[in-house]
Design a protein around this motif. Structure first.
Motif: not given
Length: 95
Positions: A36-49
């Motif tokens: 969860v924390d890693s996903i939140i840290d990535i944020g709204r960057n669709i390519d990074a997600l």
């Protein structure tokens, strides 16, 4: 970014519903909390997600991934869309 527990619960709920390991529902919320924390840290960057979820599936969960399998692709894209909708816009505050 200060992250509220509601957002963490929401992201964990998305991961638990997705449940790529197909663990029993009562285990799923614990199984995916570490991501969860890693996903939140990535944020709204669709390519990074997208890169993160592919790495999660292949490297961390040890699952097979076939880039020509539309069911797998759609599953990942669906979870990314849900995560994107849950994450705050840049500059939007979380409590």
């Amino acid at each position: 970014m200060k992250v509220d527990s509601k957002l963490k619960e929401q992201i964990n709920g998305i991961l638990s519903e997705w449940n790529p390991l197909d663990v029993p529902a009562f285990i799923a919320s614990e199984e995916y909390m570490n991501y969860v924390d890693s996903i939140i840290d990535i944020g709204r960057n669709i390519d990074a997600l997208r890169r993160y979820f592919l790495s999660l599936i292949i490297d961390r969960l040890g699952l097979e991934y076939d880039p020509s399998n539309l069911k797998q692709i759609n599953s990942i894209e669906n979870v990314i869309e849900k995560v994107m909708n849950a994450l705050p816009e840049r500059g939007e505050k979380t409590l």
